[in-house]
Each structure stands twice: as structure tokens, then as C-alpha cells.
Design a protein around this motif. Structure first.
Motif, PDB file in Angstrom:
ATOM      1  N   PHE A  31      -1.545  20.724 -44.054  1.00  0.00           N
ATOM      2  CA  PHE A  31      -1.397  22.103 -43.581  1.00  0.00           C
ATOM      3  C   PHE A  31      -1.440  22.153 -42.054  1.00  0.00           C
ATOM      4  O   PHE A  31      -0.578  22.778 -41.419  1.00  0.00           O
ATOM      5  CB  PHE A  31      -2.517  22.966 -44.179  1.00  0.00           C
ATOM      6  N   ILE A  32      -2.420  21.493 -41.467  1.00  0.00           N
ATOM      7  CA  ILE A  32      -2.548  21.475 -40.006  1.00  0.00           C
ATOM      8  C   ILE A  32      -1.324  20.830 -39.374  1.00  0.00           C
ATOM      9  O   ILE A  32      -0.812  21.310 -38.357  1.00  0.00           O
ATOM     10  CB  ILE A  32      -3.853  20.763 -39.596  1.00  0.00           C
ATOM     11  N   LYS A  34       1.789  20.737 -40.626  1.00  0.00           N
ATOM     12  CA  LYS A  34       2.930  21.661 -40.751  1.00  0.00           C
ATOM     13  C   LYS A  34       2.790  22.833 -39.797  1.00  0.00           C
ATOM     14  O   LYS A  34       3.770  23.290 -39.212  1.00  0.00           O
ATOM     15  CB  LYS A  34       3.077  22.168 -42.191  1.00  0.00           C
ATOM     16  N   LYS A  35       1.558  23.319 -39.616  1.00  0.00           N
ATOM     17  CA  LYS A  35       1.333  24.416 -38.679  1.00  0.00           C
ATOM     18  C   LYS A  35       1.695  23.975 -37.265  1.00  0.00           C
ATOM     19  O   LYS A  35       2.356  24.715 -36.525  1.00  0.00           O
ATOM     20  CB  LYS A  35      -0.113  24.894 -38.737  1.00  0.00           C
ATOM     21  N   ALA A  36       1.304  22.764 -36.890  1.00  0.00           N
ATOM     22  CA  ALA A  36       1.644  22.242 -35.560  1.00  0.00           C
ATOM     23  C   ALA A  36       3.156  22.128 -35.400  1.00  0.00           C
ATOM     24  O   ALA A  36       3.703  22.426 -34.328  1.00  0.00           O
ATOM     25  CB  ALA A  36       0.970  20.888 -35.338  1.00  0.00           C
ATOM     26  N   GLU A  37       3.832  21.710 -36.461  1.00  0.00           N
ATOM     27  CA  GLU A  37       5.296  21.611 -36.448  1.00  0.00           C
ATOM     28  C   GLU A  37       5.931  22.984 -36.211  1.00  0.00           C
ATOM     29  O   GLU A  37       6.850  23.133 -35.398  1.00  0.00           O
ATOM     30  CB  GLU A  37       5.745  21.022 -37.791  1.00  0.00           C
ATOM     31  N   ILE A  38       5.431  23.987 -36.913  1.00  0.00           N
ATOM     32  CA  ILE A  38       5.943  25.357 -36.753  1.00  0.00           C
ATOM     33  C   ILE A  38       5.633  25.882 -35.353  1.00  0.00           C
ATOM     34  O   ILE A  38       6.495  26.488 -34.705  1.00  0.00           O
ATOM     35  CB  ILE A  38       5.366  26.286 -37.842  1.00  0.00           C
ATOM     36  N   ASP A  39       4.401  25.654 -34.880  1.00  0.00           N
ATOM     37  CA  ASP A  39       4.029  26.104 -33.535  1.00  0.00           C
ATOM     38  C   ASP A  39       4.955  25.513 -32.478  1.00  0.00           C
ATOM     39  O   ASP A  39       5.362  26.203 -31.538  1.00  0.00           O
ATOM     40  CB  ASP A  39       2.578  25.743 -33.220  1.00  0.00           C
TER      41      ASP A  39
END
Length: 90
Positions: A31-32, A34-39
Motif C-alpha cells: 500500500f505504501i 503504491k501510494k508513493a507511486e501515485i504521489d
């Protein structure tokens, strides 16, 4: 009367609990990530927007408008899904 094992303290239960803990930890790490990827994608898009999508005001044409319409439609699909709007309304 035979002695019953406490299922909460058996080695099998401990193994299941450890597996569940590792699974939750792996999910959190994914999750972390993927969140970094989106950010990162959002930051790049914001920088591109701040630079007017590399379009000089004297050179803007309908092709630029079409490109932005396409980007906006893709982003709308994402925001509709994330906020339960549009076709994703609950």
C-alpha cells in the motif's frame, strides 16, 4: 475426561497468527509503495500543469484542447471512482 487444548495457545494457532501478521505487514508495505507511486505521478502532473502542459500561449490550438480533454476524462474516471461519483455513485 481428556484434556482439551486451548486453541488460542496451540502452535498451529501461533503459526496462523504469525502468517496473518506477515500478510498484514506485506499488504501495508505494498500500500505504501503504491501510494508513493501515485504521489510521484501527481507531482509530475502538477508540475506539467504549472508549466501549462508545455504549451506556449501563442501556440495553443484545438489539438492542445483535445489533449487536455483526454487527460481530464481519464482523471475524471479516477476521481469518480475514488469519491464514489458518476458511474461509481453509491
Amino acid at each position: 475426561m481428556p484434556t482439551r487444548l486451548n486453541p488460542i495457545t496451540t502452535p498451529r494457532h501461533e503459526l496462523r497468527a504469525e502468517k496473518a501478521r506477515r500478510n498484514r505487514e506485506a499488504a501495508l508495505n505494498a500500500f505504501i509503495g503504491k501510494k508513493a507511486e501515485i504521489d510521484e505521478m501527481l507531482a509530475r502532473l502538477q508540475a506539467l500543469s504549472d508549466d501549462h502542459f508545455n504549451a506556449h500561449p501563442d501556440e495553443v490550438n484545438w489539438g492542445h484542447v483535445g489533449t487536455l480533454e483526454h487527460y481530464a476524462s481519464l482523471l475524471k474516471r479516477i476521481t469518480d471512482s475514488a469519491f464514489g461519483e458518476g458511474e461509481h455513485a453509491r
